[in-house]
Write a protein that holds these residues in place. Sequence first.
Motif, PDB file in Angstrom:
ATOM      1  N   GLU A  84     -29.062 -20.368 -38.662  1.00 40.40           N
ATOM      2  CA  GLU A  84     -29.696 -20.576 -39.958  1.00 40.40           C
ATOM      3  C   GLU A  84     -28.628 -21.047 -40.924  1.00 40.40           C
ATOM      4  O   GLU A  84     -27.598 -20.385 -41.089  1.00 40.40           O
ATOM      5  CB  GLU A  84     -30.324 -19.273 -40.441  1.00 40.40           C
ATOM      6  CG  GLU A  84     -31.115 -19.450 -41.721  1.00 40.40           C
ATOM      7  CD  GLU A  84     -31.846 -18.176 -42.100  1.00 40.40           C
ATOM      8  OE1 GLU A  84     -31.597 -17.668 -43.196  1.00 40.40           O
ATOM      9  OE2 GLU A  84     -32.659 -17.691 -41.278  1.00 40.40           O
ATOM     10  N   TYR A  85     -28.881 -22.188 -41.561  1.00 37.51           N
ATOM     11  CA  TYR A  85     -27.871 -22.733 -42.457  1.00 37.51           C
ATOM     12  C   TYR A  85     -27.764 -21.855 -43.703  1.00 37.51           C
ATOM     13  O   TYR A  85     -28.769 -21.559 -44.349  1.00 37.51           O
ATOM     14  CB  TYR A  85     -28.231 -24.161 -42.854  1.00 37.51           C
ATOM     15  CG  TYR A  85     -27.268 -24.763 -43.856  1.00 37.51           C
ATOM     16  CD1 TYR A  85     -25.957 -25.052 -43.487  1.00 37.51           C
ATOM     17  CD2 TYR A  85     -27.660 -25.032 -45.159  1.00 37.51           C
ATOM     18  CE1 TYR A  85     -25.069 -25.592 -44.408  1.00 37.51           C
ATOM     19  CE2 TYR A  85     -26.787 -25.581 -46.078  1.00 37.51           C
ATOM     20  CZ  TYR A  85     -25.487 -25.857 -45.693  1.00 37.51           C
ATOM     21  OH  TYR A  85     -24.606 -26.382 -46.592  1.00 37.51           O
ATOM     22  N   SER A  86     -26.552 -21.458 -44.030  1.00 30.83           N
ATOM     23  CA  SER A  86     -26.377 -20.621 -45.213  1.00 30.83           C
ATOM     24  C   SER A  86     -25.266 -21.156 -46.100  1.00 30.83           C
ATOM     25  O   SER A  86     -24.688 -20.427 -46.892  1.00 30.83           O
ATOM     26  CB  SER A  86     -26.070 -19.186 -44.793  1.00 30.83           C
ATOM     27  OG  SER A  86     -24.939 -19.198 -43.937  1.00 30.83           O
ATOM     28  N   GLY A  87     -24.967 -22.426 -45.951  1.00 29.18           N
ATOM     29  CA  GLY A  87     -23.907 -23.021 -46.766  1.00 29.18           C
ATOM     30  C   GLY A  87     -24.391 -23.324 -48.163  1.00 29.18           C
ATOM     31  O   GLY A  87     -25.431 -22.820 -48.608  1.00 29.18           O
ATOM     32  N   SER A  88     -23.673 -24.185 -48.875  1.00 28.37           N
ATOM     33  CA  SER A  88     -23.988 -24.319 -50.286  1.00 28.37           C
ATOM     34  C   SER A  88     -24.875 -25.509 -50.625  1.00 28.37           C
ATOM     35  O   SER A  88     -25.121 -25.758 -51.790  1.00 28.37           O
ATOM     36  CB  SER A  88     -22.695 -24.361 -51.105  1.00 28.37           C
ATOM     37  OG  SER A  88     -21.829 -25.312 -50.568  1.00 28.37           O
TER      38      SER A  88
END
Lengths: 567, 282
Positions: A84-88
């Motif tokens: 799951e992408y959790s970057g900015s």
Amino acid sequence: MTTTDTRTAPAADRAKSGGVTGALSNYIDERTSISVAVKEFGRKIFPDHWSFMLGEVALYSFVVILLSGSFLTFFFQASMAEVEYSGSYVPLKGLEMSAAMASALDISFDIRGGLLMRQVHHWAALLFIASIGLHMLRIYFTGAFRKPRELNWVIGFVLFILAMAEGFTGYSLPDDLLSGNGLRIIDGMVKGIPVVGTWISYLLFGGEFPGTQIIGRLYTLHILLLPAIIVALIALHLVFVVVHKHTQYPGPGKTNENVIGYPVLPVYAAKAGGFFFIVFGVIAFMAAFFTINPIWNYGPYDPSPVSAGTQPDWYIGFADGALRLVPPHLEFVLWDHTFSWNIILPIAVLGLFIVTVMVYPFIEAWVTGDKREHHLLDRPRNAATRTAIGAAGVSFYAVLWAAASSDIIATHFKLAMEHVIHVLQFLLIVGPFIAFYVTKRICLALQKKDREIALHGYESGRIVRLPGGEFIEVHQQLDEYERWKLVSYNDYQPLMIRPGVDGKISSLQRVRASVSRWFFEDRIEPVSQTELDHSHGHGHAAVAGSPDQYQSVESGSGSAGGAPHAH
Amino acid sequence: MPTARNADARRIRRAASAKGRTARVKRGRRSPLATVALLAIGLMFTGGAYALFSASPSDNGAVAASQENVERGQKLFAANCATCHGLALEGTEAGPTLLGVGAASVDFQVGTGRMPLMNQSPQAPVKPVQFTEEDTQALADYVASLAPGPAIPSAEYLQADGDATHGAELFRINCAMCHNVAGAGGALTEGKYAPELHEVTPQHIYEAMLTGPQNMPVFNDANITPEDKRDIITSLVYMRENPSPGGFELGSLGPVAEGLFAWVFGIGALVALAVWLTARSN
Ligand code: HEM
């Protein structure tokens, strides 16, 4: 700084006088004798011409690719595991995607300098292959591929293909929508190969497309196998350049036996070193100010959506274009197998095109029967048929290339997509013939002009009245140097049919002779010495003699001042 | 502006804009403090009115069309549209019937300048808008008054405050094949095209989905819910307001623009520099 010039001094003194660097280089030299190699290589002569720098542009952009690519490997994860992408980057937050895509996004948004490096890497890749292409055209149009450099042409061409493969594998790595669509097309093409296609596809993707394997496999190709082969081949390529010595353009004092230019050390190396930074600078400028491959717009790969304007990078464009131009409804079913000619045909045509380019030096040598070594380049006009063939090839490639952007051509020039495709289909077939004919005529016309100038000089614009009342224009004669460029080229004759050992003329011989005749037809003979002597004997020399015999009128440029006009 | 007095809620809201108020206030008073105070009151009033009206049902457009407005719309329609669409919206050779297309369709077609159609082309292009907002509203009210159809969307879905991630995903799945992932537009068959979406307002985005103009499919509320539509608008607005962190976008056209740029600028610059570097010695 170099200490090698004080040849008689003992080693210790030398080291002292040169300081630390001197001591160090001396230490190394005593153990490796490297100075011999440096001296030997340093004396190599490299002629100076901008078109000889195109290979260097390729080389330097490759170095930039290696540097920026190494940076990227520290952070990129070649895995198709779902995360799951959790970057900015807000519009992708919380989305399921492969680890590859997520890490590419992290490089872009969360690792300092990462986006710049990605952009440096990608722009450098585009420039790398573009400069290889131009370099290759330079080699082709000047005839630098002739004996003894045929093998180096083949090596170079293999490099071109490998560079495209390197680019394509890299384009596929981030696992974004665009790269996934690209892989899907490759998958389709592979599956279109009769009988074995499906097997190969399953082998390649480790199961049904897209599977969970392909990114890891492409990664191995992209950062290990292909670069290793490319580096090795570039080294071999450059060794060949040194061994064969560089070619040079015809000019005064330049012969087939010498090379005129700068020694590699110090002049050429300094220039080349500077040029490296120029190339690096241009790439860095582009990377700093211009977005390339915004994967955050494309989003993670998902087999269902396809974006409008989905294209491969430019160097794969010709293949995409071939798929777009092939007419529909060509497939049929035979013995339970679908034969998709709309895929087989483009693959076959492109394969033939590529192989033809690769072996062109051998074809031309066979046709001309020329077994001499050539270290002097041809001016393109003086090899009219070769230049015309090249122009035909370029136009074939260019049409395929344009076809890859048929949709963008349609929207930006407000045309109907179908019209664009049909015009390009027509041009693909007819364009090369037109290009061939026009180029050949232009070359021959330029040859005629050269011949005219060599024999009679330039038009000076000075009109002279002879005592008898006749007007003539004074021609400015060339000096020896300039004339040399115009008259010193090889003339070829078509091959004559000769019977073989058994006294018969084989049909291959006939083909060869007729191709050879076609290759050399309509040539303009170079100016011979007798013609030159002859032309200089009459008229013009006298005119140049004493101008005050004549009433002279300057025409045109206005520099005439108050001279009377005698019209 | 006699019609403004009788206008519906939407236009009262517009007239009560903060700008208009401050202008009036400044003319009357000198003290800067009083100006500030009045400004605050004015803003509060405007904001309050806004909140009041945006929640009111009249914002569904279909309901609150006053009779006068419909009549004005009818006149405008007869003068500008009836040649093609027929006096009773029944349609002619030159244009389809407008019965049942709804206020949303009229607001989209007229509000983006597509209507009135100028000349025959594969697709009605976006043109400079020909009608004021009031007139557009009148036309919409008139068309909606004759047969029910999709209404102009309510403002709550147009604030671009939804879930951009979800919206971007929906956009990639439902819209990108025609409009390109970055909304840069794309080609369709026979000279038709899906336009780029960089300028179009949230309201028109919503209406486009709702009414499916020309070659665009209709995305009704069962297909893409109003909340989903809001998310799509959010993602488009996000993309518009946050230019690429990588620098100039070259039209967001993808690899074709990038390749062209690499050749023209990159290779162009390098060849020029190579020529310059070798020029001296030749
Ligand atoms: C990785 C890609 C390549 C690199 C880094 C590279 C590099 C170079 C360099 C630095 C030179 C000497 C300078 C010059 O003449 O430009 C050279 C010469 C040469 N290259 Fe390449 N090259 C590449 C690809 C190719 C290709 C695709 C071809 C043709 C198919 C080719 C054929 C040749 C030939 C025949 C020469 C000798 C030219 C002469 O002596 O006039 N190279 N290459």
